[in-house]
Design an enzyme around this catalytic site. Sequence first.
Site, PDB file in Angstrom:
ATOM      1  N   GLU B  75     106.893  43.647 -36.318  1.00  0.00           N
ATOM      2  CA  GLU B  75     107.706  42.835 -36.174  1.00  0.00           C
ATOM      3  C   GLU B  75     109.112  43.301 -35.628  1.00  0.00           C
ATOM      4  OE1 GLU B  75     105.855  43.074 -38.657  1.00  0.00           O
ATOM      5  OE2 GLU B  75     104.702  41.211 -38.669  1.00  0.00           O
ATOM      6  N   PHE B  98     104.524  34.594 -40.531  1.00  0.00           N
ATOM      7  CA  PHE B  98     104.915  34.089 -42.012  1.00  0.00           C
ATOM      8  C   PHE B  98     106.378  34.470 -42.334  1.00  0.00           C
ATOM      9  CE2 PHE B  98     100.333  33.594 -42.346  1.00  0.00           C
ATOM     10  CZ  PHE B  98     100.240  32.290 -42.926  1.00  0.00           C
ATOM     11  N   ASP B  99     107.174  33.525 -42.699  1.00  0.00           N
ATOM     12  CA  ASP B  99     108.584  34.049 -43.302  1.00  0.00           C
ATOM     13  C   ASP B  99     108.639  35.116 -43.815  1.00  0.00           C
ATOM     14  OD1 ASP B  99     107.076  33.142 -45.772  1.00  0.00           O
ATOM     15  OD2 ASP B  99     107.409  31.218 -45.042  1.00  0.00           O
ATOM     16  N   GLY B 100     107.652  35.427 -44.923  1.00  0.00           N
ATOM     17  CA  GLY B 100     107.772  36.991 -45.427  1.00  0.00           C
ATOM     18  C   GLY B 100     107.729  38.111 -44.614  1.00  0.00           C
ATOM     19  N   HIS B 144     104.043  34.549 -48.254  1.00  0.00           N
ATOM     20  CA  HIS B 144     103.907  33.417 -47.151  1.00  0.00           C
ATOM     21  C   HIS B 144     104.356  31.994 -47.499  1.00  0.00           C
ATOM     22  CE1 HIS B 144     100.628  36.195 -46.881  1.00  0.00           C
ATOM     23  NE2 HIS B 144     100.154  35.680 -45.731  1.00  0.00           N
TER      24      HIS B 144
HETATM   25  C1  LIG Z   1     104.539  42.741 -41.828  1.00  0.00           C
HETATM   26  C2  LIG Z   1     103.367  41.739 -41.832  1.00  0.00           C
HETATM   27  N1  LIG Z   1     103.177  41.385 -40.600  1.00  0.00           N
HETATM   28  C3  LIG Z   1     102.168  40.436 -40.337  1.00  0.00           C
HETATM   29  C4  LIG Z   1     101.285  40.099 -41.380  1.00  0.00           C
HETATM   30  C5  LIG Z   1      99.946  39.209 -41.220  1.00  0.00           C
HETATM   31  N2  LIG Z   1      98.737  40.025 -41.429  1.00  0.00           N
HETATM   32  C6  LIG Z   1      97.964  39.999 -42.498  1.00  0.00           C
HETATM   33  S1  LIG Z   1      96.832  41.167 -42.346  1.00  0.00           S
HETATM   34  C7  LIG Z   1      97.087  41.247 -40.633  1.00  0.00           C
HETATM   35  C8  LIG Z   1      96.352  42.148 -40.009  1.00  0.00           C
HETATM   36  C9  LIG Z   1      96.210  43.381 -40.547  1.00  0.00           C
HETATM   37  O1  LIG Z   1      95.188  44.311 -39.686  1.00  0.00           O
HETATM   38  P1  LIG Z   1      94.752  45.811 -40.125  1.00  0.00           P
HETATM   39  O2  LIG Z   1      95.901  46.541 -40.445  1.00  0.00           O
HETATM   40  O3  LIG Z   1      93.742  46.340 -39.447  1.00  0.00           O
HETATM   41  O4  LIG Z   1      93.964  45.693 -41.835  1.00  0.00           O
HETATM   42  P2  LIG Z   1      92.946  44.798 -42.132  1.00  0.00           P
HETATM   43  O5  LIG Z   1      93.138  43.325 -42.398  1.00  0.00           O
HETATM   44  O6  LIG Z   1      92.154  44.580 -40.983  1.00  0.00           O
HETATM   45  O7  LIG Z   1      92.219  45.409 -43.320  1.00  0.00           O
HETATM   46  C10 LIG Z   1      98.342  40.356 -40.285  1.00  0.00           C
HETATM   47  C11 LIG Z   1      99.034  40.555 -39.085  1.00  0.00           C
HETATM   48  C12 LIG Z   1     101.684  40.805 -42.734  1.00  0.00           C
HETATM   49  N3  LIG Z   1     100.766  40.632 -43.948  1.00  0.00           N
HETATM   50  N4  LIG Z   1     102.692  41.582 -42.714  1.00  0.00           N
END
Ligand SMILES: Cc1ncc(C[n+]2csc(CCOP(=O)(O)OP(=O)(O)O)c2C)c(N)n1
Lengths: 401, 339
Positions: B75, B98-100, B144
Amino acid sequence: MSSPEQWTPERPAGTPAATAASPTAEQVIAGLRATSEGGADLVQLLTPEGERVSHPDFDIEITAEELRGLYRDMVLVRRADREGNALQRQGQLGIWVPLLGQEAAQIGAGRAMRPQDMAFPSYREHGVAWCKGVQPTELLGIFRGTDHGSWDPLEKRFHLYTIVIGNQCLNAAGYAMGQKFDGKVGDDDGEATIVFFGDGATSQGDVHESMVWSAVYDAPLVLFCQNNQWAISEPTERQSRLPLYHRARGYGFPGIRVDGNDVLACLAVTRWALDECRHGNGPVLIEAFTYRMDAHTTSDDPTRYRLSDELEAWKLKDPIERVRVHLVRQQWADTAFFDEVQAEADQLAAELRDFCLNMPDPPAKRIFSEVYAEPSPVLDAQRDEFLEYLSGFETTVGGGH
Amino acid sequence: MAAPTMHRPTTATSSTQTITLAKGLNMGLRAAMERDPRVIVMGEDVGRLGGVFRITDGLQKDFGEQRVLDTPLAESGIIGTAIGLAIRGYRPVCEIQFDGFVFPGFDQLVSQLAKLHYRSQGKVKVPVVVRIPFGGGIGAVEHHSESPESYFAHTAGLKVVACSNPVDAYWMIQQAIATDDPVIFFEPKRRYWEKAELDPTARPEPLHTSRVLRRGSAATVACYGPMVRTCLDAAAAGAEDGIDLEVIDLRTLSPLDLGPVFESVRHTGRLVMVSEAPSESSIAAEVAARVQQECFYSLEAPVLRVTGFDTPYPPSKLEEEFLPDLDRVLHAVDRALAW
Ligand SMILES: Cc1ncc(C[n+]2csc(CCOP(=O)(O)OP(=O)(O)O)c2C)c(N)n1
Ligand SMILES: [Mg+2]
């Protein structure tokens, strides 16, 4: 003159020029996947066909009993994972985060840990949880919405799940610094920390900073990246030009790519890395090259962004099947053993389901509990006022307006 | 996927469509991108997937990968590079999933995005829009369901708005993109699928205005984002009990447009301020302070706040209790009336 090749040691012959200036998309993808088929850089001890192969640096002795144990672990966590998925489909859980396909990475890493080692998971590490003695039932509250994690992270040496991508890597680096500052690093009985994160997470500042910190303080930290090829809908080439394990070089510590679907290789490499750390030679980055065989979560629809032949190709590298084949071929296990494990898995799933269906909803006062370690009269007053308001409904038939 | 057209007697509304809030945002983004080639969309999963809420559905297909960027997962990177793109003359619209998850980008938001115009004494404009789905009520896991708007309203240099319905969503996103200041754009995620009729030929209200949605004389209820629907429902229920509520959708959180609220409170004498965010140092606190200052002699009761509690967002099984609902709004109205 300023080619990145100049600054990185020579690659094994045949590696595509992913480090060339402005590589094409094809070059980048080829570079990222270069070793996925078992090139010199991929540590593998058990091929997808169940063939035991040796490796000059990371070979281990494994007994029949140990391998049966790893097999059992993987079958059980997969079964629990599938039950979690089913419970979500049936409306019992708000969401489920599947680990399908990543059993070998997680069980290999989890079983490499000693009791004194600390783990920091992200949110998909149900297999590591299992190895740390956190039962599948204890994970359910997060996904059912009854708690934010029910186990005691200090007692289990398994931190709470962390959803904000990358946050836990710095927390783990700090914990590892503490192990070092406490003089718990330096011999066979030393402590180490392992942190789990994904391929997508490698783009986060927190993850970079954790590499800087753990390097500068020689912290006993194993950075365990499960490259499951996808960050929701984004493939790894959205995050990197280089294979992820190469990043370690830039921070000044070893980076190793291991076949993440090979439980033996994951066990061997992680055991080595943790031992390096406990002796004071950390940190180490491990990239477990694996595949997310299911959706990102139950809320996700992967048909929108990836082709099913990719999944079909990875099914041939299934982490459990290769162990089964090897056990049979070695005559280390018979039908009775496999039946037993299956029965045990079904039993585990039944218990998980039963537990889930009987989980009580938390009381309203839980909203306010444990916000602070010290007393908070202001918040207590807010709680009391709200609980009094709620109690008004219990006496009014029809519940107010 | 075209939204179905409403079959209505043909007057001036032949162009009216029934749309969801999500579709309103999608159409608004599309219109802004068609109008100005410097408008680009960037964020995690916004391209091929169309975003986890499908707000950017189809945009990458139609505008290409140069204008709809599936960014690396960071981000700080999204907001920091959006600032650079804006300096270069682009008008980036960032999606925070998402907000968080906005907090890894908070440093760039507060230290650079908010201050560049001031620091350069107007020589550098940063017309960046940061879209944030916010609020609870969807049964999600941690991070979330939060309502972090007060952090941004507290930061000088940022404009902050929250849409509450499909029609506003359509217009407000376009107006935010057209604004030369950075705008933090909050979207009520649990209302994404609510429907309304949109007449794209109509003239929208200016962005930084609040709106009276329902006239009433017993008390004023001010709200924004997801709570607007809750408050309108409360007003409908109140009317059945003979309590006539005036409901005001603030829409703009920074700058606040409290003129209509002052005016309303001067004739109702009572204000209930409703928000999902915790109350301490919040938008609700700011509104209460200003109304008490401006309408002191008209107030028959103190300004009451109905908000989320001053706790982290609880596990989702408790969100029904955590989130202000119709009963809590009417309970506060009763208290104000009984004062
Ligand atoms: C700071 C943040 N930004 C966005 C998200 C939303 N999000 C949840 S999982 C994900 C993808 C994560 O991918 P990866 O690091 O490859 O892990 P995987 O889920 O494939 O195990 C995203 C963008 C989040 N949880 N935290
Ligand atoms: Mg991944």
